[in-house]
Scaffold this motif. Structure first.
Motif, short mmCIF file in Angstrom:
data_model
loop_
_atom_site.label_atom_id
_atom_site.label_comp_id
_atom_site.label_asym_id
_atom_site.label_seq_id
_atom_site.Cartn_x
_atom_site.Cartn_y
_atom_site.Cartn_z
N GLU B 183 0.83 -1.21 0.00
CA GLU B 183 0.00 0.00 0.00
C GLU B 183 0.86 1.26 0.00
O GLU B 183 0.59 2.21 -0.74
CB GLU B 183 -0.91 -0.02 1.24
CG GLU B 183 -1.90 1.11 1.26
CD GLU B 183 -2.93 0.93 2.37
OE1 GLU B 183 -3.26 -0.23 2.73
OE2 GLU B 183 -3.39 1.96 2.90
N ALA B 186 2.45 1.68 -3.37
CA ALA B 186 1.45 2.11 -4.34
C ALA B 186 1.16 3.61 -4.13
O ALA B 186 0.96 4.36 -5.09
CB ALA B 186 0.17 1.30 -4.18
N HIS B 187 1.15 4.01 -2.87
CA HIS B 187 0.92 5.42 -2.56
C HIS B 187 1.99 6.29 -3.22
O HIS B 187 1.69 7.32 -3.84
CB HIS B 187 0.93 5.61 -1.05
CG HIS B 187 1.02 7.04 -0.60
ND1 HIS B 187 -0.01 7.94 -0.81
CD2 HIS B 187 2.00 7.72 0.04
CE1 HIS B 187 0.36 9.11 -0.32
NE2 HIS B 187 1.57 9.01 0.21
N ILE B 189 3.85 5.52 -5.77
CA ILE B 189 3.69 5.46 -7.22
C ILE B 189 2.58 6.40 -7.65
O ILE B 189 2.69 7.12 -8.65
CB ILE B 189 3.38 4.01 -7.67
CG1 ILE B 189 4.60 3.11 -7.38
CG2 ILE B 189 3.03 3.97 -9.15
CD1 ILE B 189 4.36 1.64 -7.60
N GLY B 190 1.52 6.39 -6.85
CA GLY B 190 0.40 7.27 -7.13
C GLY B 190 0.82 8.74 -7.13
O GLY B 190 0.29 9.57 -7.86
N LEU B 191 1.80 9.06 -6.30
CA LEU B 191 2.31 10.42 -6.22
C LEU B 191 3.13 10.79 -7.47
O LEU B 191 3.41 11.96 -7.71
CB LEU B 191 3.21 10.53 -4.99
CG LEU B 191 2.80 11.43 -3.81
CD1 LEU B 191 1.29 11.52 -3.66
CD2 LEU B 191 3.40 10.87 -2.52
N GLY B 192 3.52 9.77 -8.24
CA GLY B 192 4.27 10.04 -9.45
C GLY B 192 5.69 9.48 -9.42
O GLY B 192 6.44 9.63 -10.38
N ARG B 194 8.75 6.95 -9.70
CA ARG B 194 9.04 5.77 -10.50
C ARG B 194 10.30 5.07 -10.00
O ARG B 194 10.40 3.87 -10.00
CB ARG B 194 9.22 6.15 -11.98
CG ARG B 194 7.92 6.53 -12.68
CD ARG B 194 6.92 5.36 -12.66
NE ARG B 194 5.61 5.76 -13.19
CZ ARG B 194 4.63 6.26 -12.45
NH1 ARG B 194 4.80 6.42 -11.14
NH2 ARG B 194 3.47 6.56 -12.98
N ALA B 222 2.23 -1.92 -11.03
CA ALA B 222 2.28 -0.67 -11.78
C ALA B 222 3.10 -0.79 -13.05
O ALA B 222 3.29 0.17 -13.79
CB ALA B 222 2.84 0.43 -10.89
#
Lengths: 357, 357
Positions: B183, B186-187, B189-192, B194, B222
DNA sequence: TCGGCGAATGTTAGCGGTATCGATAAGCCG
DNA sequence: CGGCTTATCGATACCGCTAACATTCGCCGA
């Protein structure tokens, strides 16, 4: 260590029963009452007897049965532990100490936090209404005058911890802050430092003043003039330490050492130093006060004054319990217990590189 | 509800004593044993009798005295809490939880530290010889195979806390480390982000592996290829975090975020970032795991996974007590309790400044 | 020398439950 | 209808400790 023990065990399958007060009494060759007296540290026991019993207790690894105790004894005591928002590290050590002692003396501890916006006095009143028999106050509540007033009016025995200048009628557990700060400052001077920055603690707490006094005293003793510019205000938080250290290190002629009034702020000073490319302790000595977990977590580990926090809260509970059990609430207000501190030297201090004498 | 009660009260000034089993028995017109049976819902009581007694209980608002009960019943339980040198912050939270629950369920907790050089097994044996009925193991002892072996051989029910991959016969309290790490990743990654660096935990603990797995899983989901170079070994200490972060940030193409396997190492990563002139979170996002006090002490406060440490140790005690009291020691080994974690977002994370996609 | 007196220590009676076992009443059989 | 099992229920002995009172002992003054 085998015959008798083995027998005891095998008697009832494998159940190893905990030693009772009777076992201790038998081993020590006294009656159970005497053992009971020793356990509760009652006065009327000869020193030699006390020691014999203590030895027996240690040998059997005996711990009194709480259930039996509270069943036989008077109604169970409840002590309130009221806190607001101190350094978390400080608080957890504090809680551990009181909980430990609570277990030992079989009292309940009611822990309550006063939220930031909340009315402190209301919280105290709620607690008093809840029927606690005594209250323990860690900083910063230990010197919140309104809280103390409510408590005194309600006639609830109270002990404040870490108060340097005791209030009348409030028992106090403390260390000699002034002397500790003096020792640390002298230590730095001994290392060769002359320009020593000082980060103050929260102005509302008497311990802050005492520490500053100690700093000044050591300076005076060494014949170093006090320079107001080397003292920066802090509030015992990491955040405030950041600002204070930033101020101290931005001077042209920056100090070669910083003595912060607690470890959180010292850690902040280290962070600022690193951010400015200064190595600790090569380019800057930093030391703290309290010796909370943080002091040994960060790198370099902090040279600091070890304040026995766990022991202090333990003693606070013990004091309250003793007084309450002996029904001598009147005496409680006059107790002043000062515990030993210790200067522990770790990796954050060194002699100054460029002497600025 | 007045005549008799009032009499009872006024008899001895104002002391309102709690009703006892005898009061209930008298009111119901039965013997105390019958009342006891009803309370413990034993089968051999006629339905009509049971109801009469229940009514009396309700009328008096009676609650059995815990102390008396545990005194009369089986011998008092003693639980051992054995620890070595974990993060101090973790330990104190842990101790608080178990002590709290111990007070509630009226058991004793024997706390013992295994010193560094000391033989762990010896310490365990000493504790077992002391007659504890069960043992609680916080990390890192929760996965010390020699310790577990000794305990199993001595047939002492044991519960390990924070073990991600349970051992047979050892009860376990944990959170879903893998899912939590997934989680958090993923958070990020969600922020951008890489290129996300990962600092491993101590290799001997299964939680470390689980957290790595979670990290990899989120990456895979992702569609980001796993890059071995972005993973650095750590050992859950601040010091090891310093080295690991140094490695990760020395790359040409350094990561835009670092996810450390605990808060101590995350704090170290923040320190290294600052030392290199990187602002957190503007230039580098750092997040941790555990949410110990340190996470909110430093600046910026860490975004982290909150592990309910107090609750976990509370549950450990509770589990042991339940099993031991019900004499179902055999079942104990198969318990697996997973508690809820929570991602708490604070100030140490942000979107990457320069996208490195 | 002896009563008296205070300090140190011992004896005993519960605290509020549970375990054990005995007592009582009801049910069942031949 | 007697004897015996069963289902309920009660009397009593602890559990480990402390409060309150009893006892012992050493020492003092008269």
């Amino acid at each position: 260590m085998s015959e008798s023990e083995r027998k005891r065990r095998s008697s009832k399958s494998r159940q190893v029963k905990a030693p009772t007060i009777a076992d201790v009494a038998a081993l020590a060759g006294v009656s159970i009452m005497t053992v009971s007296r020793v356990i509760n540290s009652e006065p009327k026991v000869r020193q030699s007897t006390r020691e014999t019993v203590m030895a027996a207790i240690a040998r059997l690894n005996y711990a009194p049965n709480r259930a039996a105790r509270s069943l036989a004894g008077a109604s169970q005591l409840r002590l309130g532990l009221l806190y607001s928002n101190p350094s978390e590290a400080f608080l957890s050590a504090f809680v551990v100490g009181s909980l430990e002692e609570a277990g030992r003396s079989d009292v309940q501890i009611v822990i309550q936090k006063v939220e930031d916006g909340e009315d402190v006095c209301l919280a105290v009143e709620r607690m008093v209404a809840g029927g606690v028999h005594g209250v323990i106050l860690p900083p910063p509540l230990n010197e919140a005058n309104d809280v103390l007033a409510v408590l005194r009016e309600a006639n609830v025995p109270t002990v404040a911890v870490t108060t340097a200048v005791p209030h009348a009628g409030i028992a106090t557990i403390m260390i000699d802050d002034r002397s500790a700060a003096r020792e640390m400052t002298a230590h730095l001077i001994g290392l060769g430092h002359r320009r020593i920055g000082f980060i103050l603690g929260h102005p509302a707490l008497s311990a802050s003043g005492a520490r500053l006094e100690g700093y000044r005293a050591a300076l005076a003793e060494a014949g170093i003039p006090f320079d107001e510019a080397l003292v920066a205000q802090g509030y015992f938080t990491y955040r405030s330490g950041l600002d204070a250290a930033e101020r101290l290190l931005s001077f042209e002629d920056r100090p070669s050492a910083i003595f912060a009034s607690n470890d959180d702020m010292a850690a902040a000073a280290v962070a600022i130093a690193h951010r400015r490319g200064l190595d600790v302790p090569r380019d800057l000595t930093v030391c703290g006060f309290d010796d909370v977990a943080l002091a040994t977590t960060i790198w370099p580990e902090l040279t600091t004054i070890q304040q026995p926090i766990v022991e202090m809260s333990r003693r606070a509970v013990e004091l309250l319990v003793t007084m309450l059990r002996n029904k001598r609430e009147d005496e409680i207000g006059d107790q002043r217990i000062a515990l030993e501190y210790k200067l522990v030297r770790r990796q954050s201090d060194a002699a100054p590189r460029l002497s600025s004498r």
